[in-house]
Design a protein around this motif. Structure first.
Motif, PDB file in Angstrom:
ATOM      1  N   TYR A 578      15.266   6.271  26.298  1.00 32.39           N
ATOM      2  CA  TYR A 578      14.821   4.893  26.439  1.00 32.39           C
ATOM      3  C   TYR A 578      16.051   3.898  26.688  1.00 32.39           C
ATOM      4  O   TYR A 578      17.242   4.060  26.390  1.00 32.39           O
ATOM      5  CB  TYR A 578      13.892   4.301  25.140  1.00 32.39           C
ATOM      6  N   GLY A 579      15.814   2.802  27.331  1.00 35.11           N
ATOM      7  CA  GLY A 579      16.907   1.981  27.823  1.00 35.11           C
ATOM      8  C   GLY A 579      16.327   0.770  28.310  1.00 35.11           C
ATOM      9  O   GLY A 579      15.329   0.481  28.997  1.00 35.11           O
ATOM     10  N   ASP A 580      17.146  -0.505  28.528  1.00 32.53           N
ATOM     11  CA  ASP A 580      16.678  -1.844  29.379  1.00 32.53           C
ATOM     12  C   ASP A 580      16.916  -1.426  30.773  1.00 32.53           C
ATOM     13  O   ASP A 580      17.808  -0.756  31.286  1.00 32.53           O
ATOM     14  CB  ASP A 580      17.625  -2.708  28.762  1.00 32.53           C
ATOM     15  N   LEU A 581      16.349  -2.306  31.282  1.00 33.26           N
ATOM     16  CA  LEU A 581      16.068  -2.315  32.994  1.00 33.26           C
ATOM     17  C   LEU A 581      16.290  -3.795  33.454  1.00 33.26           C
ATOM     18  O   LEU A 581      15.822  -4.742  32.771  1.00 33.26           O
ATOM     19  CB  LEU A 581      14.675  -1.656  33.617  1.00 33.26           C
ATOM     20  N   GLU A 582      17.001  -3.919  34.572  1.00 26.11           N
ATOM     21  CA  GLU A 582      17.063  -5.235  34.935  1.00 26.11           C
ATOM     22  C   GLU A 582      15.737  -5.827  35.788  1.00 26.11           C
ATOM     23  O   GLU A 582      15.494  -6.809  35.722  1.00 26.11           O
ATOM     24  CB  GLU A 582      18.217  -5.180  35.942  1.00 26.11           C
ATOM     25  N   SER A 593      20.015   7.502  33.296  1.00 18.86           N
ATOM     26  CA  SER A 593      20.013   6.015  33.413  1.00 18.86           C
ATOM     27  C   SER A 593      19.725   5.446  32.222  1.00 18.86           C
ATOM     28  O   SER A 593      19.714   4.163  32.072  1.00 18.86           O
ATOM     29  CB  SER A 593      19.506   5.467  34.723  1.00 18.86           C
ATOM     30  N   LEU A 594      19.060   6.184  31.295  1.00 18.85           N
ATOM     31  CA  LEU A 594      18.522   5.663  30.033  1.00 18.85           C
ATOM     32  C   LEU A 594      19.387   5.775  28.986  1.00 18.85           C
ATOM     33  O   LEU A 594      19.907   6.672  28.577  1.00 18.85           O
ATOM     34  CB  LEU A 594      17.161   6.236  29.607  1.00 18.85           C
ATOM     35  N   GLN A 595      20.134   4.857  28.490  1.00 15.65           N
ATOM     36  CA  GLN A 595      21.318   4.833  27.560  1.00 15.65           C
ATOM     37  C   GLN A 595      20.817   5.428  26.032  1.00 15.65           C
ATOM     38  O   GLN A 595      21.866   6.068  25.434  1.00 15.65           O
ATOM     39  CB  GLN A 595      21.791   3.518  27.201  1.00 15.65           C
TER      40      GLN A 595
END
Length: 717
Positions: A578-582, A593-595
């Motif tokens: 999981y991770g943030d997206l712009e 691309s998920l940190q």
């Protein structure tokens, strides 16, 4: 060092590996995420904290010993704080651009705010010396920093508010600046009563209308969001003024502007030649809910039987229906005659209390709202009103459809369907275009439905004992018509014409037959035999959907944010990435691309609704029933959790089912029950077909070629 920062920002190009920091000679640090990236220097090892914030860099080359640049967020914030005050316009622009990007990180934001960075940004805006991209990046950084909820909105000056409002009121303003300014005004109104008062003095509905007449849907969305915020936070009496329900002299200008608002939204937004995106649909839904919530006061107001003005409304209903002749002389005998005549007429009007019909309106809901609807119907659809009353008064007592009682119960039912009085959901997009086609849409909605009720009553040949059955059928007719999202009230009326009582019976019979066909004992035994493999099929589908992943919107109690994060399961079902997206992704987001990662083995439990940690926090979200129904959390370690709010009920069921399947628990969602019923029904029908010695093809048959001519087609015209 610029290349190092670029590499950190372009984390989707980094190949992530989990390593022990002790192996780098940094034994004093706890566990961190370590990312390895090849650059011109050799091998760069980036050390991150668990929350993803940048901590340090180890740069190693073939011929030199490793050395460490410690770039903590405090130093980075200090550098940017100095750079945005540079005398060089190019350097300042670059610094503001970096600030707008880095402000999304809460750790950096805290450090920058500690340096009084918010005050610096507000001073730059108030000075009026920055324009174009420089002002756009300044406002973007301000919005991102404030979204973390670290600084109170009550701290801002009137001069700052006036400046932001001027960007909205000025014609020809840059789109990005206008967008950020509208977002700031929305947050000010939602988060501070004092700021609402100040913003309301600077911004009127009339000044916002030109932004709705443009072609940029994002600007239109932010504009309606500001209007919704003003609606939501306005005092009750001002809220009525905004809708044009009362007319104080000082608000006349706002009322005149408001009268155009509905038609402008209908013309330039709803009927524009482009699709309505989810955010716009949400804002239209919120505006619809807030508009209907203006009816709550009348809905919860009991009638005062001693109030002559309210009693006069009932007299007016009687007068319109029966066109009473001149009243008898006011003598003792004529008074008794008048009372007898009134009682007879009130009985024909269908009131429960024939002697004092005012008592019928003491129940809340619907209270006085029902009487308002009846009077509107009598005045604006007089022919239909008189026809219904006279038709029923000429029937036998047991077969008459009581207009008064029906209107009261129907008003109550329509308020339940439209959820009058409930707060708008943070996630719902369910707006109905037809309610934007008329200034008195609820009253017109009632007028259509009361005629439907009378028609259905006749079709059912109902008696007074069947009243509740008729109301259930009418509710089903209305709900089925609403699901088709008619674009106008006339189209809604046509949909109802096709949903006669006979049609409802056919639909019910079809649904019932599909259920009854599979209740015999042999069929039940067959169901029991094949159910496990169907459940396994559903389980695999849920896990496959988790592998594809879902984009979740970040929500908080302050405002709906245009921020997203993505979560997906690894193909081996071992790890959640999981991770943030712009921005909202157009397709799947790669694992690389998920940190962040969460091993499935570390998950202790999955909780939903009120049991979720983020639903126990103070704020508006926990008070919102629909958000509560979409909330779920993953609990892991000792006090750690991963909180979700699903975009809709379908995704909620997919994720809760999939997570329970990963933990070896039963899938208990409504979607699983529906899927199980559907697949079981299909499988049983296939097995019961007479297919002996018939080979079922593995692939569908090819589509035949088009015919050489279409002479065989019959033209109905």
């Amino acid at each position: 060092m610029g290349s190092v920062r670029k590499a950190v920002n372009s984390h989707h190009e980094i190949n992530s590996h989990c390593l022990k920091v002790e192996s780098l000679g940094l034994e004093t640090f706890p566990w961190y995420r370590v990312c390895i990236w090849s650059c011109a220097f050799g091998l760069c090892i980036f050390v991150f904290q668990r929350n993803g914030s940048f901590l340090s860099v180890v740069v190693s080359s073939v011929n030199t010993l490793p050395f460490v640049f410690v770039l903590d967020e405090a130093q980075n914030a200090q550098q940017l704080h100095e750079r945005i005050q540079s005398s060089s316009m190019d350097a300042k622009l670059e610094a503001l651009k970096d600030l707008a990007s880095l402000s999304r990180d809460v750790t950096f934001a805290q450090e920058f705010i500690n340096l009084d960075g918010i005050s610096l940004l507000t001073q730059m805006v108030e000075s009026g010396t920055d324009f174009g991209d420089m002002l756009s990046f300044t406002l973007t950084a301000f919005v991102e920093l404030m979204d973390h909820g670290i600084v109170s909105w009550d701290t801002f000056s009137v001069a700052f508010i006036k400046k932001i409002a001027s960007f909205v009121n000025k014609s020809g303003m840059d789109i990005s600046i206008l967008q950020r300014s509208l977002a700031i005004l929305e947050s000010m109104v939602l988060n501070s009563h004092d700021l609402y008062q100040k913003v309301a003095q600077e911004i009127t509905i009339g000044q916002l209308i030109p932004h709705l007449q443009g072609t940029d849907q994002e600007i239109q969305t932010y504009t309606i969001a500001v209007i919704n915020a003003l609606f939501l936070k306005a005092p009750d009496e001002r809220r009525q003024v905004l809708c044009g329900c009362v007319f104080p002299h000082q608000e006349m200008a706002n009322i005149l502007a408001q009268k155009q608002l509905r038609s402008i939204i209908l013309t330039h937004v709803i009927r524009a030649q482009r699709a309505i995106n989810n955010e716009m649909a949400h804002q239209l839904y919120v505006l619809q809910v807030l508009t209907f919530n203006l009816l709550e006061d009348r809905m919860m107001t009991k009638m005062d039987p001693q109030d002559q003005a309210q009693r006069d409304i009932i007299f007016e209903l009687r007068r319109i229906a029966f066109d009473a002749e001149s009243e008898p002389n006011n003598s003792s005998g004529s008074m008794e005659k008048r009372k007898s005549m009134y009682t007879r007429d009130y009985k024909k009007l269908g009131f429960i209390n024939h002697v004092n019909p005012a008592m019928d309106f003491t129940q809340t809901p619907p209270g006085m709202l029902a009487l308002d609807n009846m009077l509107y119907f009598a005045k604006h659809h007089q022919d239909a009103y008189i026809r219904i009353v006279l038709e029923n008064s000429s029937r036998e007592d047991k077969h008459e459809c009581p207009f008064g009682r029906s209107s009261i119960e129907l008003t109550k039912m329509l308020c339940e369907i439209l959820k009058v009085g409930e707060l708008p959901s943070e996630t719902c997009n369910d707006f109905h275009p037809m309610f934007f086609t008329h200034d008195r849409s609820f009253e017109e909605f009632f007028c259509i439905c009361i005629q439907l009720l009378n028609k259905t009553w006749k079709e059912m040949r109902a008696t007074s004992e069947d009243f509740n059955k008729v109301m259930q059928v009418v509710k089903e007719q209305v709900m089925r018509a609403l699901t088709t999202k008619p674009s106008s009230l006339d189209q809604f009326k046509c949909k109802l014409q096709n949903l006669s009582y006979t049609e409802i019976l056919k639909i019910r019979q079809s649904e019932r037959m599909n259920q009854e066909d599979f209740q015999s004992r042999p069929i039940l035994e067959l169901k029991e035999k094949i159910q496990p493999e169907i459940l396994e099929l559903i389980k695999q589908q849920r896990l496959n959907r988790l592998v594809e992943g879902t984009c979740f919107r970040k929500l908080n109690c302050r405002r709906r944010q245009d921020k997203f994060w993505y979560c997906r399961l690894s193909p081996n079902h071992k790890v959640l990435h999981y991770g943030d997206l712009e921005e909202s992704p157009q397709g799947e987001v790669p694992h690389d691309s998920l940190q962040d990662k969460l091993p499935v083995a570390d998950i202790k439990a999955v909780v939903t609704g009120k049991d979720c940690p983020h639903m126990k926090e103070k704020g508006a979200l926990k008070q919102n029933k629909e958000v509560l129904e979409l909330a779920f959390s993953i609990l892991y370690d000792s006090n750690c959790q991963l909180n979700f709010i699903a975009p809709d009920k379908h995704e909620y069921c997919i994720w809760t089912d999939g997570l329970n399947a990963l933990l070896g628990k039963d899938m208990m969602s409504e979607l699983t029950r529906n899927d199980l019923d559907t697949l079981l029904s299909m499988e049983i029908k296939l097995r019961l077909l007479d297919l002996e010695n018939i080979q079922i093809p593995d692939a569908p048959p090819p589509i035949p070629k088009e015919p050489s001519n279409y002479d065989f087609v019959y033209d109905c015209n």
